[in-house]
Scaffold this motif. Structure first.
Motif, PDB file in Angstrom:
ATOM      1  N   GLU A   3       0.838  -1.209   0.000  1.00 58.99           N
ATOM      2  CA  GLU A   3       0.000   0.000   0.000  1.00 58.99           C
ATOM      3  C   GLU A   3       0.871   1.256   0.000  1.00 58.99           C
ATOM      4  O   GLU A   3       0.560   2.238  -0.683  1.00 58.99           O
ATOM      5  CB  GLU A   3      -0.917  -0.012   1.228  1.00 58.99           C
ATOM      6  CG  GLU A   3      -2.000  -1.071   1.176  1.00 58.99           C
ATOM      7  CD  GLU A   3      -3.000  -0.928   2.310  1.00 58.99           C
ATOM      8  OE1 GLU A   3      -2.941   0.089   3.027  1.00 58.99           O
ATOM      9  OE2 GLU A   3      -3.831  -1.827   2.465  1.00 58.99           O
ATOM     10  N   LEU A   4       1.966   1.222   0.754  1.00 55.06           N
ATOM     11  CA  LEU A   4       2.860   2.379   0.807  1.00 55.06           C
ATOM     12  C   LEU A   4       3.469   2.649  -0.560  1.00 55.06           C
ATOM     13  O   LEU A   4       3.553   3.804  -0.994  1.00 55.06           O
ATOM     14  CB  LEU A   4       3.962   2.152   1.839  1.00 55.06           C
ATOM     15  CG  LEU A   4       5.028   3.256   1.953  1.00 55.06           C
ATOM     16  CD1 LEU A   4       4.379   4.584   2.344  1.00 55.06           C
ATOM     17  CD2 LEU A   4       6.098   2.862   2.963  1.00 55.06           C
ATOM     18  N   ASP A   5       3.895   1.592  -1.248  1.00 57.16           N
ATOM     19  CA  ASP A   5       4.484   1.755  -2.581  1.00 57.16           C
ATOM     20  C   ASP A   5       3.492   2.405  -3.545  1.00 57.16           C
ATOM     21  O   ASP A   5       3.862   3.277  -4.339  1.00 57.16           O
ATOM     22  CB  ASP A   5       4.930   0.406  -3.145  1.00 57.16           C
ATOM     23  CG  ASP A   5       6.154  -0.153  -2.434  1.00 57.16           C
ATOM     24  OD1 ASP A   5       6.897   0.645  -1.826  1.00 57.16           O
ATOM     25  OD2 ASP A   5       6.359  -1.383  -2.482  1.00 57.16           O
ATOM     26  N   ARG A   7       0.889   4.328  -2.803  1.00 53.08           N
ATOM     27  CA  ARG A   7       0.682   5.740  -2.425  1.00 53.08           C
ATOM     28  C   ARG A   7       1.855   6.600  -2.905  1.00 53.08           C
ATOM     29  O   ARG A   7       1.654   7.716  -3.390  1.00 53.08           O
ATOM     30  CB  ARG A   7       0.518   5.872  -0.903  1.00 53.08           C
ATOM     31  CG  ARG A   7      -0.880   5.557  -0.388  1.00 53.08           C
ATOM     32  CD  ARG A   7      -0.949   5.711   1.116  1.00 53.08           C
ATOM     33  NE  ARG A   7      -0.715   7.078   1.541  1.00 53.08           N
ATOM     34  CZ  ARG A   7      -1.665   8.015   1.655  1.00 53.08           C
ATOM     35  NH1 ARG A   7      -2.925   7.709   1.357  1.00 53.08           N
ATOM     36  NH2 ARG A   7      -1.382   9.232   2.082  1.00 53.08           N
ATOM     37  N   LEU A   8       3.065   6.072  -2.777  1.00 49.84           N
ATOM     38  CA  LEU A   8       4.237   6.830  -3.218  1.00 49.84           C
ATOM     39  C   LEU A   8       4.250   7.001  -4.733  1.00 49.84           C
ATOM     40  O   LEU A   8       4.645   8.059  -5.238  1.00 49.84           O
ATOM     41  CB  LEU A   8       5.517   6.125  -2.757  1.00 49.84           C
ATOM     42  CG  LEU A   8       5.797   6.162  -1.253  1.00 49.84           C
ATOM     43  CD1 LEU A   8       7.053   5.369  -0.919  1.00 49.84           C
ATOM     44  CD2 LEU A   8       5.933   7.599  -0.749  1.00 49.84           C
ATOM     45  N   ARG A   9       3.828   5.979  -5.466  1.00 50.98           N
ATOM     46  CA  ARG A   9       3.756   6.076  -6.922  1.00 50.98           C
ATOM     47  C   ARG A   9       2.774   7.158  -7.339  1.00 50.98           C
ATOM     48  O   ARG A   9       3.058   7.960  -8.241  1.00 50.98           O
ATOM     49  CB  ARG A   9       3.345   4.735  -7.538  1.00 50.98           C
ATOM     50  CG  ARG A   9       4.447   3.689  -7.571  1.00 50.98           C
ATOM     51  CD  ARG A   9       3.981   2.418  -8.270  1.00 50.98           C
ATOM     52  NE  ARG A   9       3.712   2.631  -9.679  1.00 50.98           N
ATOM     53  CZ  ARG A   9       2.518   2.569 -10.254  1.00 50.98           C
ATOM     54  NH1 ARG A   9       1.441   2.285  -9.528  1.00 50.98           N
ATOM     55  NH2 ARG A   9       2.377   2.768 -11.550  1.00 50.98           N
ATOM     56  N   ILE A  10       1.620   7.176  -6.697  1.00 52.00           N
ATOM     57  CA  ILE A  10       0.615   8.193  -7.009  1.00 52.00           C
ATOM     58  C   ILE A  10       1.126   9.576  -6.624  1.00 52.00           C
ATOM     59  O   ILE A  10       0.996  10.550  -7.381  1.00 52.00           O
ATOM     60  CB  ILE A  10      -0.712   7.890  -6.276  1.00 52.00           C
ATOM     61  CG1 ILE A  10      -1.313   6.586  -6.794  1.00 52.00           C
ATOM     62  CG2 ILE A  10      -1.705   9.046  -6.448  1.00 52.00           C
ATOM     63  CD1 ILE A  10      -2.483   6.072  -5.972  1.00 52.00           C
ATOM     64  N   ARG A  11       1.725   9.675  -5.440  1.00 51.69           N
ATOM     65  CA  ARG A  11       2.264  10.967  -4.985  1.00 51.69           C
ATOM     66  C   ARG A  11       3.304  11.499  -5.947  1.00 51.69           C
ATOM     67  O   ARG A  11       3.305  12.687  -6.300  1.00 51.69           O
ATOM     68  CB  ARG A  11       2.879  10.801  -3.594  1.00 51.69           C
ATOM     69  CG  ARG A  11       3.385  12.105  -2.973  1.00 51.69           C
ATOM     70  CD  ARG A  11       4.423  11.850  -1.890  1.00 51.69           C
ATOM     71  NE  ARG A  11       5.662  11.299  -2.453  1.00 51.69           N
ATOM     72  CZ  ARG A  11       6.709  10.933  -1.714  1.00 51.69           C
ATOM     73  NH1 ARG A  11       6.658  11.028  -0.403  1.00 51.69           N
ATOM     74  NH2 ARG A  11       7.802  10.476  -2.297  1.00 51.69           N
ATOM     75  N   ASP A  12       4.206  10.629  -6.397  1.00 54.54           N
ATOM     76  CA  ASP A  12       5.282  11.067  -7.284  1.00 54.54           C
ATOM     77  C   ASP A  12       4.749  11.492  -8.649  1.00 54.54           C
ATOM     78  O   ASP A  12       5.241  12.453  -9.249  1.00 54.54           O
ATOM     79  CB  ASP A  12       6.320   9.951  -7.447  1.00 54.54           C
ATOM     80  CG  ASP A  12       7.123   9.708  -6.173  1.00 54.54           C
ATOM     81  OD1 ASP A  12       7.044  10.556  -5.256  1.00 54.54           O
ATOM     82  OD2 ASP A  12       7.807   8.666  -6.095  1.00 54.54           O
ATOM     83  N   LYS A  13       3.746  10.780  -9.141  1.00 59.37           N
ATOM     84  CA  LYS A  13       3.146  11.166 -10.422  1.00 59.37           C
ATOM     85  C   LYS A  13       2.431  12.512 -10.284  1.00 59.37           C
ATOM     86  O   LYS A  13       2.536  13.373 -11.178  1.00 59.37           O
ATOM     87  CB  LYS A  13       2.173  10.086 -10.891  1.00 59.37           C
ATOM     88  CG  LYS A  13       1.410  10.434 -12.167  1.00 59.37           C
ATOM     89  CD  LYS A  13       2.353  10.711 -13.329  1.00 59.37           C
ATOM     90  CE  LYS A  13       3.070   9.476 -13.789  1.00 59.37           C
ATOM     91  NZ  LYS A  13       3.903   9.717 -15.006  1.00 59.37           N
ATOM     92  N   ALA A  14       1.716  12.688  -9.185  1.00 55.71           N
ATOM     93  CA  ALA A  14       1.046  13.966  -8.939  1.00 55.71           C
ATOM     94  C   ALA A  14       2.059  15.096  -8.848  1.00 55.71           C
ATOM     95  O   ALA A  14       1.853  16.185  -9.402  1.00 55.71           O
ATOM     96  CB  ALA A  14       0.217  13.887  -7.653  1.00 55.71           C
ATOM     97  N   ARG A  15       3.171  14.850  -8.152  1.00 53.30           N
ATOM     98  CA  ARG A  15       4.231  15.866  -8.038  1.00 53.30           C
ATOM     99  C   ARG A  15       4.733  16.273  -9.417  1.00 53.30           C
ATOM    100  O   ARG A  15       4.884  17.465  -9.710  1.00 53.30           O
ATOM    101  CB  ARG A  15       5.382  15.311  -7.207  1.00 53.30           C
ATOM    102  CG  ARG A  15       6.580  16.272  -7.080  1.00 53.30           C
ATOM    103  CD  ARG A  15       7.830  15.514  -6.704  1.00 53.30           C
ATOM    104  NE  ARG A  15       8.186  14.533  -7.723  1.00 53.30           N
ATOM    105  CZ  ARG A  15       8.807  13.379  -7.479  1.00 53.30           C
ATOM    106  NH1 ARG A  15       9.151  13.029  -6.267  1.00 53.30           N
ATOM    107  NH2 ARG A  15       9.087  12.549  -8.485  1.00 53.30           N
ATOM    108  N   ASP A  16       4.994  15.297 -10.276  1.00 47.29           N
ATOM    109  CA  ASP A  16       5.501  15.610 -11.613  1.00 47.29           C
ATOM    110  C   ASP A  16       4.508  16.465 -12.400  1.00 47.29           C
ATOM    111  O   ASP A  16       4.899  17.418 -13.088  1.00 47.29           O
ATOM    112  CB  ASP A  16       5.780  14.313 -12.386  1.00 47.29           C
ATOM    113  CG  ASP A  16       6.944  13.517 -11.795  1.00 47.29           C
ATOM    114  OD1 ASP A  16       7.716  14.080 -10.990  1.00 47.29           O
ATOM    115  OD2 ASP A  16       7.054  12.324 -12.128  1.00 47.29           O
TER     116      ASP A  16
END
Length: 214
Positions: A3-5, A7-16
């Motif tokens: 689940e953490l991975d 969330r981090l994938r989504i967060r990083d895509k949103a950041r970009d």
């Protein structure tokens, strides 16, 4: 994938996406499409855009603090630390939409509050400690008021995000930040410090030319 991975994938895509287009113009639909998932699935990971923007800002702060901590430990002197920090900031600004901070301030107060606390606590202390270090090394002038110059530096760092300052500037945010930082450095430096600044500038210039010829 945990689940953490995810969330981090989504967060990083949103950041970009936020960095490229600004926060306001990027919708949750845009993020879901970029992730190849439905918006319903996206909302299973983040309750709303406010939470996602907050997590993006939290991640950026954690990354920058880790980088700044390492700069202090590996730098031979206060000027080298500042040059390392300047390179990090310029790299960030090179890929950042200038509307990011304005959008966050207007539409995402929780995330902007996190950034503001980071600015006036961590960044403030980094600048202040760098000044004290440089004065002890006789690289910075002993007659400067550390608290005043720390606040001055804080204010100047965000000028590239100020529309009234930018006006019709044709230079990039990264180039403008470089000019501001160098002006700040030469203003606080002693003659000994000036010589070291010029040395690091020349080294950086050669490194840049080497990178372009690769």
């Amino acid at each position: 994938m945990t689940e953490l991975d995810q969330r981090l994938r989504i967060r990083d895509k949103a950041r970009d996406l936020f960095m490229q287009y600004g926060i306001r113009t990027v919708s949750m639909d845009d993020i879901a499409n970029a992730m190849g998932m439905s918006k319903k699935t996206l909302y299973q990971w983040f309750a709303d855009k406010e939470e996602l923007v907050f997590e993006v800002m939290k991640g950026q702060i954690e990354w920058s603090e880790s980088a700044c901590d390492s700069f202090r430990s590996v730098s031979a002197n206060a000027i080298e630390e500042l040059f390392r920090t300047m390179e990090m900031v310029e790299e960030m600004f090179a890929n950042m939409n200038p509307s990011v901070l304005i959008d966050m301030q207007k539409y995402h107060p929780k995330a902007f509050g996190l950034f503001t606390r980071h600015k006036y606590s961590y960044i403030y202390n980094v600048i202040r400690e760098n000044l004290i270090w440089g004065i002890k090394e006789e690289l910075y002038r002993a007659d400067i008021d550390v608290d005043i110059i720390t606040n001055y530096r804080l204010a100047c760092m965000l000028l590239p995000f100020d529309p009234s300052f930018m006006g019709k500037q044709k230079l990039s945010m990264a180039a403008i930040e470089q000019q501001i930082t160098e002006h700040y450095l030469f203003g606080i430096a002693t003659l000994k410090g000036h010589k070291l600044i010029l040395k690091y500038k020349e080294k950086r210039h050669k490194s840049s030319l080497h990178g372009k010829t690769k």
